[in-house]
Design a protein around this motif. Sequence first.
Motif, mmCIF file in Angstrom:
data_model
loop_
_atom_site.group_PDB
_atom_site.id
_atom_site.type_symbol
_atom_site.label_atom_id
_atom_site.label_comp_id
_atom_site.label_asym_id
_atom_site.label_seq_id
_atom_site.Cartn_x
_atom_site.Cartn_y
_atom_site.Cartn_z
ATOM 1 N N ASP A 6 -14.347 -4.578 -20.065
ATOM 2 C CA ASP A 6 -14.083 -5.335 -21.140
ATOM 3 C C ASP A 6 -12.520 -5.219 -21.395
ATOM 4 O O ASP A 6 -11.668 -4.592 -20.739
ATOM 5 C CB ASP A 6 -14.824 -4.776 -22.448
ATOM 6 N N LYS A 7 -12.286 -6.027 -22.425
ATOM 7 C CA LYS A 7 -10.768 -6.127 -22.674
ATOM 8 C C LYS A 7 -10.009 -4.699 -22.818
ATOM 9 O O LYS A 7 -8.904 -4.570 -22.379
ATOM 10 C CB LYS A 7 -10.471 -6.951 -24.039
ATOM 11 N N GLU A 8 -10.425 -3.789 -23.502
ATOM 12 C CA GLU A 8 -9.966 -2.648 -23.669
ATOM 13 C C GLU A 8 -9.696 -1.795 -22.513
ATOM 14 O O GLU A 8 -8.806 -1.084 -22.084
ATOM 15 C CB GLU A 8 -10.598 -1.683 -24.768
ATOM 16 N N GLU A 9 -10.735 -1.838 -21.632
ATOM 17 C CA GLU A 9 -10.713 -1.200 -20.219
ATOM 18 C C GLU A 9 -9.674 -1.905 -19.543
ATOM 19 O O GLU A 9 -8.636 -1.179 -18.746
ATOM 20 C CB GLU A 9 -11.856 -1.234 -19.409
ATOM 21 N N ILE A 10 -9.394 -2.958 -19.662
ATOM 22 C CA ILE A 10 -8.274 -3.971 -18.778
ATOM 23 C C ILE A 10 -6.977 -3.554 -19.247
ATOM 24 O O ILE A 10 -5.902 -3.232 -18.541
ATOM 25 C CB ILE A 10 -8.323 -5.315 -18.703
ATOM 26 N N VAL A 11 -6.891 -3.375 -20.723
ATOM 27 C CA VAL A 11 -5.502 -2.927 -21.178
ATOM 28 C C VAL A 11 -5.136 -1.569 -20.791
ATOM 29 O O VAL A 11 -3.803 -1.421 -20.641
ATOM 30 C CB VAL A 11 -5.756 -3.351 -22.781
ATOM 31 N N ALA A 12 -6.003 -0.821 -20.775
ATOM 32 C CA ALA A 12 -5.884 0.724 -20.459
ATOM 33 C C ALA A 12 -5.156 0.515 -18.943
ATOM 34 O O ALA A 12 -4.396 1.508 -18.797
ATOM 35 C CB ALA A 12 -6.991 1.574 -20.448
ATOM 36 N N ILE A 13 -5.955 -0.105 -18.233
ATOM 37 C CA ILE A 13 -5.420 -0.220 -16.841
ATOM 38 C C ILE A 13 -3.920 -0.833 -16.720
ATOM 39 O O ILE A 13 -3.073 -0.267 -15.918
ATOM 40 C CB ILE A 13 -6.223 -1.117 -16.060
ATOM 41 N N ALA A 14 -3.659 -1.899 -17.393
ATOM 42 C CA ALA A 14 -2.371 -2.669 -17.309
ATOM 43 C C ALA A 14 -1.444 -1.483 -18.066
ATOM 44 O O ALA A 14 -0.178 -1.278 -17.321
ATOM 45 C CB ALA A 14 -2.498 -3.845 -18.230
ATOM 46 N N GLY A 65 1.652 0.177 -15.858
ATOM 47 C CA GLY A 65 3.258 -0.313 -16.571
ATOM 48 C C GLY A 65 3.418 -1.494 -16.931
ATOM 49 O O GLY A 65 4.572 -2.045 -16.835
ATOM 50 N N THR A 66 2.388 -2.466 -16.653
ATOM 51 C CA THR A 66 2.606 -4.097 -16.676
ATOM 52 C C THR A 66 2.202 -4.390 -18.127
ATOM 53 O O THR A 66 2.924 -5.563 -18.422
ATOM 54 C CB THR A 66 1.703 -4.572 -15.931
ATOM 55 N N TYR A 67 1.627 -3.835 -19.016
ATOM 56 C CA TYR A 67 1.347 -4.045 -20.318
ATOM 57 C C TYR A 67 2.478 -4.507 -21.215
ATOM 58 O O TYR A 67 2.601 -5.575 -21.768
ATOM 59 C CB TYR A 67 0.259 -3.224 -20.950
ATOM 60 N N GLY A 68 3.728 -3.536 -20.895
ATOM 61 C CA GLY A 68 4.633 -3.964 -21.754
ATOM 62 C C GLY A 68 5.526 -5.273 -21.338
ATOM 63 O O GLY A 68 5.918 -6.158 -22.177
ATOM 64 N N ALA A 69 5.392 -5.604 -19.988
ATOM 65 C CA ALA A 69 6.008 -6.724 -19.486
ATOM 66 C C ALA A 69 5.330 -7.789 -20.070
ATOM 67 O O ALA A 69 5.800 -8.942 -20.436
ATOM 68 C CB ALA A 69 6.021 -6.788 -18.042
ATOM 69 N N PHE A 70 3.952 -7.683 -20.185
ATOM 70 C CA PHE A 70 3.074 -9.075 -20.696
ATOM 71 C C PHE A 70 3.447 -9.060 -21.946
ATOM 72 O O PHE A 70 3.513 -10.208 -22.463
ATOM 73 C CB PHE A 70 1.570 -8.373 -20.268
ATOM 74 N N LEU A 71 3.572 -8.244 -22.888
ATOM 75 C CA LEU A 71 3.874 -8.508 -24.247
ATOM 76 C C LEU A 71 5.351 -8.784 -24.651
ATOM 77 O O LEU A 71 5.524 -9.741 -25.668
ATOM 78 C CB LEU A 71 3.533 -7.382 -25.043
ATOM 79 N N GLU A 72 6.376 -8.474 -23.723
ATOM 80 C CA GLU A 72 7.520 -8.704 -23.612
ATOM 81 C C GLU A 72 8.002 -10.399 -23.587
ATOM 82 O O GLU A 72 8.932 -10.871 -24.483
ATOM 83 C CB GLU A 72 8.529 -8.041 -22.955
ATOM 84 N N TYR A 73 7.345 -10.943 -22.791
ATOM 85 C CA TYR A 73 7.381 -12.422 -22.389
ATOM 86 C C TYR A 73 6.056 -13.314 -22.562
ATOM 87 O O TYR A 73 5.409 -13.674 -21.583
ATOM 88 C CB TYR A 73 7.883 -12.524 -20.925
#
Length: 56
Positions: free
Chosen positions: A2-10, A14-22
């Motif tokens: 689910d979404k939360e599991e994917i967010v936790a993996i990101a 270390g890719t979640y911050g890059a995703f939010l930044e741009y």
Amino acid sequence: MDKEEIVAIARGMGTYGAFLEYPYCDCPFHPERVVTGGKLEEFERVRGELKKVGLI
């Protein structure tokens, strides 16, 4: 997964911050559509690219 599991993996990769930044650019971490049935080969290719640039 689910979404939360994917967010936790990101976050773990270390890719979640890059995703939010741009959120509105051509960032490779921000797909046009969510992939729900990805292929292992494609994942490994992307992972290799992330390793090349030192993101993981």
